[in-house]
Design a protein around this motif. Structure first.
Motif, short mmCIF file in Angstrom:
data_model
loop_
_atom_site.label_atom_id
_atom_site.label_comp_id
_atom_site.label_asym_id
_atom_site.label_seq_id
_atom_site.Cartn_x
_atom_site.Cartn_y
_atom_site.Cartn_z
N LEU A 35 15.82 30.66 -28.68
CA LEU A 35 15.90 29.28 -29.15
C LEU A 35 16.08 29.24 -30.67
CD1 LEU A 35 12.93 27.85 -27.06
CD2 LEU A 35 15.36 27.64 -26.55
N VAL A 36 16.79 28.23 -31.13
CA VAL A 36 16.98 28.00 -32.56
C VAL A 36 16.56 26.57 -32.86
CG1 VAL A 36 18.59 28.03 -34.50
CG2 VAL A 36 18.92 29.62 -32.58
N PRO A 37 15.30 26.35 -33.20
CA PRO A 37 14.81 24.98 -33.45
C PRO A 37 15.52 24.30 -34.61
CG PRO A 37 12.98 26.50 -33.13
CD PRO A 37 14.22 27.34 -33.28
N ASN A 38 15.61 22.99 -34.51
CA ASN A 38 16.24 22.17 -35.55
C ASN A 38 15.21 21.16 -36.05
OD1 ASN A 38 17.63 19.89 -36.76
ND2 ASN A 38 19.53 20.83 -36.08
N HIS A 39 14.89 21.23 -37.34
CA HIS A 39 13.87 20.35 -37.91
C HIS A 39 14.48 19.31 -38.86
CE1 HIS A 39 11.13 23.20 -36.15
NE2 HIS A 39 11.59 24.17 -36.90
N ASP A 40 15.73 18.97 -38.65
CA ASP A 40 16.39 17.98 -39.50
C ASP A 40 15.73 16.61 -39.36
OD1 ASP A 40 18.08 20.03 -40.09
OD2 ASP A 40 19.84 19.20 -39.08
N PHE A 41 15.76 15.88 -40.45
CA PHE A 41 15.17 14.54 -40.50
C PHE A 41 16.08 13.70 -41.39
CE2 PHE A 41 11.76 11.87 -42.74
CZ PHE A 41 11.74 10.90 -41.75
N ASN A 42 16.86 12.81 -40.77
CA ASN A 42 17.83 12.00 -41.50
C ASN A 42 17.34 10.56 -41.59
OD1 ASN A 42 19.58 14.27 -41.60
ND2 ASN A 42 20.33 13.78 -39.55
N VAL A 43 17.48 9.98 -42.78
CA VAL A 43 16.96 8.63 -43.02
C VAL A 43 18.04 7.77 -43.65
CG1 VAL A 43 15.20 7.27 -44.20
CG2 VAL A 43 14.63 9.54 -43.32
N LEU A 44 18.38 6.69 -42.97
CA LEU A 44 19.31 5.69 -43.50
C LEU A 44 18.47 4.63 -44.20
CD1 LEU A 44 22.08 4.27 -43.74
CD2 LEU A 44 21.68 3.33 -41.44
N VAL A 45 18.61 4.53 -45.52
CA VAL A 45 17.80 3.61 -46.32
C VAL A 45 18.57 2.32 -46.54
CG1 VAL A 45 16.59 3.26 -48.51
CG2 VAL A 45 16.63 5.54 -47.44
N GLU A 46 17.91 1.20 -46.25
CA GLU A 46 18.53 -0.10 -46.47
C GLU A 46 17.62 -0.98 -47.32
OE1 GLU A 46 19.13 -2.02 -42.70
OE2 GLU A 46 17.01 -2.54 -42.47
N ASP A 47 18.18 -2.10 -47.85
CA ASP A 47 17.36 -3.03 -48.62
C ASP A 47 16.96 -4.21 -47.74
OD1 ASP A 47 19.55 -4.75 -48.46
OD2 ASP A 47 20.23 -4.34 -50.51
#
Length: 241
Positions: free
Chosen positions: A128-140
């Protein structure tokens, strides 16, 4: 090698236990799942004279140990969910293939593309190759999209920290299913979008700062500080108005 074993009839407690030991384990490289009747992983509480001790067995070892007349078996527990990391640590749990908590634990650990185990008496996944990405779309506050913060972490425990830190500054809304993105789906890389993810551990998220007076520069500084404090890296991609 360390063995982390936790047995509870409450699957939510099992999930919380895994979260609590994240700082002590590395990336998961394989896992096994069993129906309770099939599992070879057994823990026994043994009594010898006035002493009690916990002993972990494979099924074959357990059957052989019963021949020792000096031991009295007080309790036997069967573990159905076994995980191993890249430093040979083992985690023994007792969730089943049908429980949502099993899926949550896998997603917590960055294992998000394995769903073949459901309704199988035994299942093993390796390499297994775990993926710990965390993407955040910031809005006002006017729902104008400002930038996408792409966090990258080496381990699950660091990703969890980042989520905790960023929630101190505002409101995080995970995109747990592909349906929930709407038009926002265009802001994320295609390979980060899945049909469904555990809500708390979703890769892609929408974020709104609680303080609506925060300007773009300050917002970016906060995001960079979150990455620094949690032990990860972040790439900020500005969105043209």
């Amino acid at each position: 090698m360390n063995r982390f074993a936790y047995y509870s009839e409450d699957p939510e407690q099992v999930e919380e236990y895994v979260k609590s030991i994240l700082p002590f384990i590395s990336d998961i490289r394989e896992f096994e799942l069993f129906y309770i009747e099939q599992t070879p992983y057994i823990e026994v509480i043994e009594k010898s004279n006035s002493l009690h001790r916990r002993v972990f067995y494979s099924r074959k070892e357990f059957e052989a140990s019963k021949k020792n007349s000096y031991r009295q078996f007080v309790k036997k527990l069967r573990y159905t969910f076994i995980l191993r990391d890249d430093t040979l640590n083992e985690v023994w749990l007792n969730t089943s293939t049908k429980m949502i908590e099993t899926l949550n634990i896998l997603h917590m650990l960055g294992i998000k593309d394995f769903h073949h185990y459901r309704n199988k008496a035994t299942y093993k996944a390796t390499n297994l190759v775990p993926n710990h990405d965390f993407n955040v779309l910031v809005e006002d506050v006017d729902e104008n999209k400002l930038f996408v913060a792409k966090f990258r972490f080496p381990y699950a425990c660091k990703r969890i920290k980042a989520v905790e830190y960023i929630q101190q500054f505002g409101y995080l809304k995970p995109y747990a299913t592909k349906f929930e993105y709407g038009e926002d789906i265009t802001y994320f890389d295609k390979n980060s979008i899945r049909e469904a993810e555990a809500y708390e551990y979703a890769t892609n998220n929408l974020f709104l700062f609680e303080d609506d007076a925060i300007n773009l520069k300050t917002a970016m500084m906060i995001i960079e500080e979150v990455a620094k404090l949690s032990g990860g890296d972040v790439d900020i991609v500005l969105i043209s108005p």
